[in-house]
Design a protein around this motif. Structure first.
Motif, PDB file in Angstrom:
ATOM      1  N   PRO A  36     -55.108   4.917  13.662  1.00 28.63           N
ATOM      2  CA  PRO A  36     -54.908   4.641  15.133  1.00 28.63           C
ATOM      3  C   PRO A  36     -53.699   4.826  15.866  1.00 28.63           C
ATOM      4  N   HIS A  99     -60.415  -8.208  14.890  1.00 26.99           N
ATOM      5  CA  HIS A  99     -59.728  -7.361  14.136  1.00 26.99           C
ATOM      6  C   HIS A  99     -59.287  -7.590  12.762  1.00 26.99           C
ATOM      7  N   ARG A 124     -54.332  -0.772  16.049  1.00 26.83           N
ATOM      8  CA  ARG A 124     -55.856  -0.583  16.364  1.00 26.83           C
ATOM      9  C   ARG A 124     -56.254  -1.003  17.651  1.00 26.83           C
ATOM     10  N   HIS A 125     -55.838  -2.006  18.234  1.00 24.23           N
ATOM     11  CA  HIS A 125     -56.293  -2.453  19.420  1.00 24.23           C
ATOM     12  C   HIS A 125     -55.930  -1.626  20.581  1.00 24.23           C
ATOM     13  N   GLU A 128     -58.366   1.454  20.195  1.00 24.51           N
ATOM     14  CA  GLU A 128     -59.630   0.941  20.705  1.00 24.51           C
ATOM     15  C   GLU A 128     -59.634   0.645  22.434  1.00 24.51           C
TER      16      GLU A 128
END
Length: 434
Positions: A36, A99, A124-125, A128
C-alpha cells in the motif's frame, strides 16, 4: 470490553517486543498487504524537534488547497486514532478494528512491533481511502525507522539535537547520519538545520545519492503575537509573504512554517501539485482544523488559564520557555512529568526562569520517571515542588495552587499531557499499561 478497546490492548501488548530497528518486519507486512505504501504520493519528515508541527503545517496547507491529505504522526496525545488522520480527522475506531483483523495474523507470523504494525495500518488506510498525498512523520531516527520504506516526493529534516543518544548515537554527526537515512536517490531533501556539523553529514549523503539538498533560509518580522498565534511577515528564499497569521503560538513555530512553505513551494515548482498563496495563508491560519494538531502551546482551560505543550526534551523546553517569556507568561504553576529516558535534570534547569511552583507526577506507564526524582530536581534549583499520585490529581492540585492571573503549564511528556487533556475534556485515556 468493546472491540476497539480490545484492539488497542492488543496493539499495546506488542510494546513488550520493544523497539526493533531495521526494515525487514515492515517490509514483510507491506508485501503481504500488496504494498500500500506505493499507492499514494508521500512526503517524509524526520528531525529531533518540530517534525510533528512541520508535518501538520504541510498537511494543513495541502488540505486547505483541496487535496485529500493523509497525516501519520506519533505518539498520540489522547486517543490512538489521532496517529492516522485524513484532512485533520482521525481514523474511525471501527476502521482501526477492521484493519487489525487483517493485520493480526501477519503480525503474529512475523512478530512485528507496535510501531511496524501501526505504520502498516496507516499505509493501508491511506491507500484504501485513495488520499491524494500523505505526510508521514518518522518515529525514531530515520535510516532504520519503519516509515523508511517510502519513496517520497520530498524528504524533510527539521533539525538535529541530542536525543535518544543510547540508540541514535552520542554526537550530532552520528544522529545526523541516522536522520539523513530518509534522503532518497534523486529525491530533493529540505532542511531547516543550522549546525555546520549536521549539514556536512547531510551534504555528504545527499551528494552520494544525487539528491538535491535545499537548506532553508528565512527572515521574519513579528507584528503581533499572543497565546492564540502570531501575525508576521516572512521571506523564504526568494518568496515573500506579508501579514501571515499562524494559529500555533510561539516564535519557534515560524521556523517550522518556513520549512513547510519551502516544501510546498518545491512541490509547486515541480508541477506536482497546485498550491496557491491563498492555500498557504488558509493552512497556516487554521492548522488545528485542517490537520488535527493539538498540545502545541495550546490553551486547554481558561479559569485558571491552562496551557499544554508536548515539549519532551531539553531543546523543546528551551523553545517553550523562550516563547512564554516573549508572551510575558511567567511565574507559572507547572504540572510536569517525563519518561525515564529523558534528560530531566537539564529540562528542570531550563524551566527555572518561568516556574513559580511545580507539581510533579508520573503518568500511568512504566516508562514514567518517579515523582520523587523530579521533586528533588526542582528543589535542587530552588523551586518548591509537590508530588501527586496521578496526573488527574496533579491537574486539580496545580489549578488550586494558581493565584489570580497565574497560568498553569502542563508539559514534559505526551503521556502526561494526554492524561491531563483527557481529564479536562472528560475523555477516556487508554495507556500502554492498561
Amino acid at each position: 470490553m468493546n472491540s476497539y478497546v480490545r484492539t488497542i490492548k492488543f496493539l499495546y501488548s506488542l510494546q513488550v517486543r520493544g523497539m526493533k530497528f531495521g526494515l525487514r518486519g515492515i517490509r514483510a507486512l507491506l508485501r503481504a498487504l500488496g504494498h500500500p505504501e506505493h499507492q499514494f504520493p508521500s512526503l517524509h519528515i524526520a528531525g529531533t524537534n518540530g517534525k510533528g508541527s512541520t508535518a501538520a503545517l504541510i498537511a494543513s496547507i495541502l488540505t486547505a488547497a483541496g487535496y485529500k491529505t493523509g497525516l501519520y504522526t506519533s505518539p498520540h496525545v489522547i486517543d490512538f486514532t489521532e496517529r492516522i488522520r485524513i484532512n485533520g480527522k482521525p481514523i474511525a475506531r471501527r476502521d482501526v478494528v477492521r484493519h487489525l483483523r487483517v493485520l493480526r495474523p501477519l503480525v503474529q507470523r512475523h512478530r512485528t512491533t507496535f510501531f511496524e504494525t501501526v505504520t502498516a495500518m496507516a499505509f493501508r488506510h491511506f491507500a484504501e481511502q485513495k488520499v491524494d498525498i500523505a505526510v508521514i512523520e518518522t518515529g525514531l531516527g530515520g535510516r532504520l525507522d519503519a516509515t523508511n520504506v517510502l519513496k517520497p516526493l520530498v524528504s524533510v529534516i527539521t533539525n538535529i539535537g541530542l536525543e535518544h543518544t543510547e540508540i541514535l548515537g552520542r554526537t550530532i554527526p552520528s544522529i545526523a547520519f541516522e536522520k539523513a537515512g530518509i534522503i532518497k536517490p534523486f529525491t530533493p531533501c529540505v532542511t531547516g538545520e543550522r549546525s555546520a556539523e549536521a549539514l556536512q553529514v547531510f551534504r555528504t549523503i545527499a551528494r552520494k545519492r544525487k539528491a538535491p539538498l535545499i537548506v532553508v533560509r528565512s527572515w521574519s518580522t513579528i507584528k503581533r503575537s499572543s497565546i492564540h498565534g502570531t501575525r508576521f511577515d516572512l521571506r523564504v528564499g526568494k518568496m515573500a509573504y506579508r501579514n501571515l497569521l499562524l494559529s500555533l503560538a510561539g516564535d519557534h513555530q515560524i521556523g517550522n512554517a518556513a520549512l513547510a512553505i519551502a516544501t510546498i513551494n518545491l512541490l509547486n515548482r515541480h508541477n506536482q501539485f497546485s498550491l496557491s498563496e491563498n492555500a498557504v495563508r488558509e493552512g497556516l491560519k487554521d492548522v488545528a482544523r485542517y490537520s488535527g494538531i493539538q498540545a502545541r502551546l495550546s490553551v486547554v482551560h481558561t479559569k485558571p488559564l491552562m496551557i499544554a505543550d508536548v515539549a519532551h526534551n531539553p531543546d523543546a523546553i528551551s523553545a517553550l520557555v523562550t516563547s512564554l517569556q516573549n508572551l510575558r507568561i511567567r511565574n507559572v504553576v507547572l504540572l510536569f512529568g517525563v519518561s525515564r529516558d529523558k534528560d530531566y535534570l537539564t529540562m528542570v534547569d531550563r524551566l527555572k526562569p518561568i516556574v513559580d511552583r511545580a507539581v510533579v507526577v508520573a503518568a500511568h506507564t512504566e516508562r514514567a520517571r518517579p515523582e520523587n526524582d523530579l521533586k528533588q530536581a526542582f528543589v535542587r534549583v530552588g523551586i518548591p515542588a509537590d508530588t501527586e499520585r496521578n496526573v488527574r490529581k496533579g491537574v486539580i492540585r496545580a489549578g488550586a495552587l494558581a493565584q489570580k492571573g497565574q497560568a498553569v503549564l502542563i508539559t514534559g511528556s505526551h503521556f502526561v499531557v494526554g492524561e491531563a487533556l483527557a481529564f479536562l475534556h472528560r475523555k477516556k485515556y487508554l495507556t500502554i499499561n492498561q
